[in-house]
Every structure is written in structure tokens, then in C-alpha cells.
Design an enzyme around this catalytic site. Sequence first.
Site, PDB file in Angstrom:
ATOM      1  N   ARG A 211     102.970   6.499  20.129  1.00 50.90           N
ATOM      2  CA  ARG A 211     104.337   6.566  20.630  1.00 50.90           C
ATOM      3  C   ARG A 211     104.370   5.984  22.038  1.00 50.90           C
ATOM      4  NH1 ARG A 211     109.845   6.707  20.390  1.00 50.90           N
ATOM      5  NH2 ARG A 211     110.730   7.842  22.148  1.00 50.90           N
TER       6      ARG A 211
ATOM      7  N   CYS B 109     120.647  13.008  25.741  1.00 49.50           N
ATOM      8  CA  CYS B 109     119.801  12.029  25.076  1.00 49.50           C
ATOM      9  C   CYS B 109     118.933  12.748  24.049  1.00 49.50           C
ATOM     10  CB  CYS B 109     118.939  11.282  26.095  1.00 49.50           C
ATOM     11  SG  CYS B 109     117.754  12.348  26.962  1.00 49.50           S
TER      12      CYS B 109
ATOM     13  N   ARG C 160     115.509   3.469  31.057  1.00 47.92           N
ATOM     14  CA  ARG C 160     115.290   2.115  30.545  1.00 47.92           C
ATOM     15  C   ARG C 160     114.875   1.160  31.666  1.00 47.92           C
ATOM     16  NH1 ARG C 160     120.577   2.256  28.035  1.00 47.92           N
ATOM     17  NH2 ARG C 160     120.527   3.455  26.105  1.00 47.92           N
TER      18      ARG C 160
ATOM     19  N   ASP D 143     118.371  -3.275  28.791  1.00 51.58           N
ATOM     20  CA  ASP D 143     117.072  -2.603  28.864  1.00 51.58           C
ATOM     21  C   ASP D 143     116.182  -3.374  29.822  1.00 51.58           C
ATOM     22  OD1 ASP D 143     114.632  -1.307  28.400  1.00 51.58           O
ATOM     23  OD2 ASP D 143     115.027  -1.070  26.256  1.00 51.58           O
TER      24      ASP D 143
ATOM     25  N   ARG E 128     113.053  -2.347  30.715  1.00 51.11           N
ATOM     26  CA  ARG E 128     111.666  -1.906  30.583  1.00 51.11           C
ATOM     27  C   ARG E 128     110.725  -3.060  30.223  1.00 51.11           C
ATOM     28  NH1 ARG E 128     112.635   2.943  26.396  1.00 51.11           N
ATOM     29  NH2 ARG E 128     114.093   1.352  25.631  1.00 51.11           N
TER      30      ARG E 128
END
Length: 359
Positions: free
Chosen positions: A214, A230, A259, A291, A293
Amino acid sequence: MTFAPDLTERLARARADLRMGVPVVVCDGDVAGLVCAAETLTAERLADLAGMDAVLAITNHRATTLKVAAYDGDLARVILPKSADISWVQAMADPTDDLRSPMKGPFKTAREGSAVVHRAGIALTKASRLLPACVVVALEDGLAFAAQHDLTRLDAETALATDFSPLDPVISAKLPLDVSEAGRLHIFRPEDGGEEHYAVEIGHPDRAASVLTRLHSACFTGDLLGSLKCDCGPQLRGAMAQMGAEGAGVLLYLNQEGRGIGLANKMRAYSLQDQGFDTVEANHRLGFADDERDFRIGAEILRKLGFSQVRLLTNNPAKVAKLEGSGLTVTQRVPLKVGENSHNTAYLATKAAKSGHLL
């Protein structure tokens, strides 16, 4: 002698300076500019710019909200009016009061000359987790100006580099967890002085096999406070529980809050959501992309841990594509559908409709 900072260390210094409100000098060949982060610029320093031709560089997303033409494509250079004070600069950069007190144009924009220094300034403010806006003043001699005022000087090419900093392992130690007593925490530190990232190894995963993985972005509000806005907290705990049940897995905890825009900007986005904007619209009004990231960080950590194949726990196909683009093999996407409630239904619907999440 090697006491002087190298390019990576100078970049870290520039980010720290901007967060404190100290300007930096950015050079692009013979072109140089004084760059001040709009969010941390003080009234005193703004007054020092009086008589100089200053512009406010904002992203095309923020320009769209302000109805400013982004002639440079990804950004707009708004000429500061002579009457501009610190409140004007910060209101141009920060959209949280747009509905209550909208900025009124028309705004004059610069169209001639290079925008490379301005683009580098925005990249630096983003990397500093500040609002993506900066006041820029052209300098005749950037090197001399930096030396005279004891300011950090940086090449635009360095500020705009898209390569992420190499990550070095710092330490790992056994960490018994409620999902598995055979837990281990690994700490990785980027060489550019950025935030550390973590890998939680559960059980004893086979390096030659496809490991259940993950990539989890830090969420202070969801992971620690139990926020209902969230699904991050339930996803974190659900992923670890599944790894514990299977007996092995790796959870990467990446410090890319909101993000990749940082906690303060995430709270600004929440404020905009309270005004009726969805999560993507809020990011755009702040001047950010959907985003921000960088999932290459996760790929690098996995490689350093000895893994080349993963079964990825995610609802986001972009994560699969990013890992595969970084040279890892994703043998399976494992859905992780948990945490929906009455407070985040619209948020999850937006992620599905606008960000391609499979929910």
C-alpha cells in the site's frame, strides 16, 4: 574544501528561506530575479520593493479563477499596481476569501521576456508547501545582489528539476503491531533535506515474490484524528489489517499530505470545500494541480527494500501506472473500498468522477 553547499543543499536552503519569508535570487543565464513567496512576504520587505518593477507570478489554475490571461501557458505574471499593499498580494495568492471579498481587476499582465525565473519561483513555493505564488523583481546582477544582501542564489534549472532526491535508509527496527507482532519500521531520508518517509514491513515478505503493498500518503486529519471528511484513516487501518491477515506486506507511509500540497494548504482546500467547491476545484482555486504527489518515492523505497513486484492495494489506477513507469511490476491491483460515510460521499464521488478512482 567542501564546506560550501552543493546544489541539493542550496535548494534545501532556498526552501527554508522562503518559508521564513526571506527572498532568494534565481538566475537563468544572464537573467536574474529576486523571488519572494507571496504567503510569507512581509509588509516591510514589500515596501523595500517600491520603485522596482515587481510582478506576482501565479499558476494558470489561480489565473483562471481571477480571470487573468495566462500568456505564459502554465502561469501568469500580474504587474503589481503602485497601490498594492501586503493585503493585496496575499489576497491574490490565497482564494479562501474570494467569495466574501473578490479581487477586482482589470489586472495588467507582463507578456514580454522570459518567464523562466517566475516558473522556478512557483516551483520553489510548491516545494516549500506554500501557496504557489511569488513576487518577482528583475535584477541586473543577481550574483552581486545576493552577495550584498546575504541571500541564497539558485539556478532556475536546479529549482525546476523534476528528479526527486535520492533516498537513504536511516534506521530500521522491530516494531510489534496489533496486526502482526512481526513488524518492522524503516526510515528513509531524502538527501535534499525534505521530509522523511517510512516503510512498515509486516511479517517476513519474500523479496522474490509479489508483495502486498500500500502506498499511503500521510493524512494527519484522517490517520490521527479520525476525520470523516476522507477515507484515509480506514484505508490505512484496512490495509494493515489485510497484510496482517495474509501474514506479510509492506505499507509505505509517504509524507505527501493533502495530495502533496501540505497540511496548511489542505486546510485551505477544506475551507473552500465548506464554501461549496469540490476537492479538485478547491485545489485548482489554490493554484495547484489535481494531484501534486510523486509516487516515484514509493518505487524507490520498494527497490531499496529489495522488492520488484507488488500486489498494490489501491483504488487509484494512476498509482499502478506510476509504479510501473518507475520500473516495478504490478501483478495485481487489490481494491480497498472502506470508510465511506455521510460526510465524505461527495468527496469520494469526486475522486471517482474527476480523478479516475475505481469506487
